[in-house]
Write a protein that holds these residues in place. Structure first.
Motif, short mmCIF file in Angstrom:
data_model
loop_
_atom_site.label_atom_id
_atom_site.label_comp_id
_atom_site.label_asym_id
_atom_site.label_seq_id
_atom_site.Cartn_x
_atom_site.Cartn_y
_atom_site.Cartn_z
N SER A 131 0.85 -1.19 0.00
CA SER A 131 0.00 0.00 0.00
C SER A 131 0.88 1.24 0.00
O SER A 131 1.92 1.29 0.67
CB SER A 131 -0.90 0.00 1.23
N ALA A 133 -0.54 4.26 0.79
CA ALA A 133 -1.21 5.22 1.66
C ALA A 133 -0.33 5.56 2.87
O ALA A 133 0.08 4.67 3.62
CB ALA A 133 -2.55 4.66 2.13
N CYS A 213 1.78 9.68 -0.94
CA CYS A 213 0.35 9.39 -0.89
C CYS A 213 -0.19 9.65 0.52
O CYS A 213 0.42 9.21 1.51
CB CYS A 213 0.10 7.93 -1.27
N SER A 216 -4.86 6.89 4.37
CA SER A 216 -6.29 6.67 4.09
C SER A 216 -7.12 6.87 5.35
O SER A 216 -6.60 6.97 6.45
CB SER A 216 -6.51 5.27 3.51
#
Length: 216
Positions: A131, A133, A213, A216
Motif C-alpha cells: 500500500s 497510503a 500518498c 487513508s
C-alpha cells in the motif's frame, strides 16, 4: 543533461574515471491496483542514436535503412536488452520509506525503432503489492558504474490517476562534480582508483521520482 555531464567527467584529470558510453531516455508508469496499492512498474527506455545503430547492425535488422521494421525484425529486436544476469536489478532502485522493494524480472517486453532510436518497454511486478497510503515511494534509474546514463526525460505517470503527488527531483550536478573534483585532487593521476576506494558514482547523478500518498 547527461551528455553534458559526460563531457565534464571526461575532463577530470584521472584517466581511469568512468564516464557514460550508453545514453538512455527513461520513463516510468507507476501502476496501482484497484485498492490503490503498488502493483507494477512499466519502464520505457529510448536508446541514443549511436547505440541504436550498433544494435540494429548487430541484429541485422532494418537492412534497407528505411526505418520500417518487418515482423522478423521486431521479433529479433524485442527482448534484446532483457537477458539479465541473476541478481541484476534492472538499473532501477525502488524504495518505500527507505525500505528496498523486491521487483520481478522483466515481463511483457516490446521494442520499436523510430527516427534512428530504439525504444523498449518492460513491466516489473512489485512483490507483496504494498500500500502507498501514508508512505513515500522513491524510484531511481541508474547504473552505479555510470557506464550507462539514464535521463528521466520521458513521461512519468501514475495509472490510474490518484490523489498521490508525483515529483521529479534532479540531482545537484554542480555540487556532486565539485565533491568529485576535490576528492580526485587528493589522488595521484597514476594511482589505481580501485585501490583508493573511489566510490561508484551512478547514484549521485540519478534523478529521483518521488510519489507521496496521503494516509487513508
Amino acid at each position: 543533461m547527461t551528455r553534458l555531464l559526460a563531457i565534464l567527467l571526461c575532463t577530470v584529470p584521472v584517466p581511469a574515471l568512468t564516464h557514460p558510453h550508453i545514453f538512455i531516455d527513461t520513463g516510468v508508469d507507476i501502476i496501482l491496483d484497484e485498492s490503490g496499492a503498488l502493483s507494477h512498474l512499466k519502464i520505457t527506455w529510448t536508446y541514443d542514436e549511436y547505440y541504436s545503430l550498433l544494435i540494429t547492425e548487430e541484429l541485422k535488422i532494418d537492412q534497407d535503412f528505411d526505418g520500417v521494421l518487418t515482423e522478423e525484425d521486431i521479433a529479433r529486436l524485442t527482448g534484446f536488452d532483457m537477458n539479465w544476469v541473476p541478481g541484476f536489478n534492472g538499473d532501477l532502485v525502488a524504495l518505500l520509506d527507505e525500505a528496498l522493494l523486491d521487483l520481478s524480472g522483466p515481463q511483457q517486453p516490446t521494442a520499436t525503432l523510430k527516427d534512428g532510436r530504439i525504444t523498449t518497454t518492460h513491466v516489473r511486478q512489485v512483490e507483496a503489492t504494498p500500500s502507498l497510503a501514508g508512505h513515500i515511494l522513491s524510484l531511481r534509474a541508474y547504473d552505479e558504474t555510470y557506464y550507462t546514463a539514464y535521463d528521466v526525460t520521458l513521461p512519468v505517470k501514475i495509472k490510474p490517476a490518484s490523489i498521490c503527488t508525483l515529483d521529479k527531483i534532479a540531482p545537484d550536478i554542480d555540487g556532486e562534480l565539485e565533491q568529485m573534483r576535490q576528492m580526485l585532487l587528493t589522488i595521484n593521476a597514476d594511482a589505481d582508483l580501485e585501490e583508493n576506494e573511489i566510490p561508484l558514482i551512478g547514484a549521485k547523478f540519478a534523478t529521483e521520482i518521488r510519489v507521496s500518498c496521503p494516509a487513508s
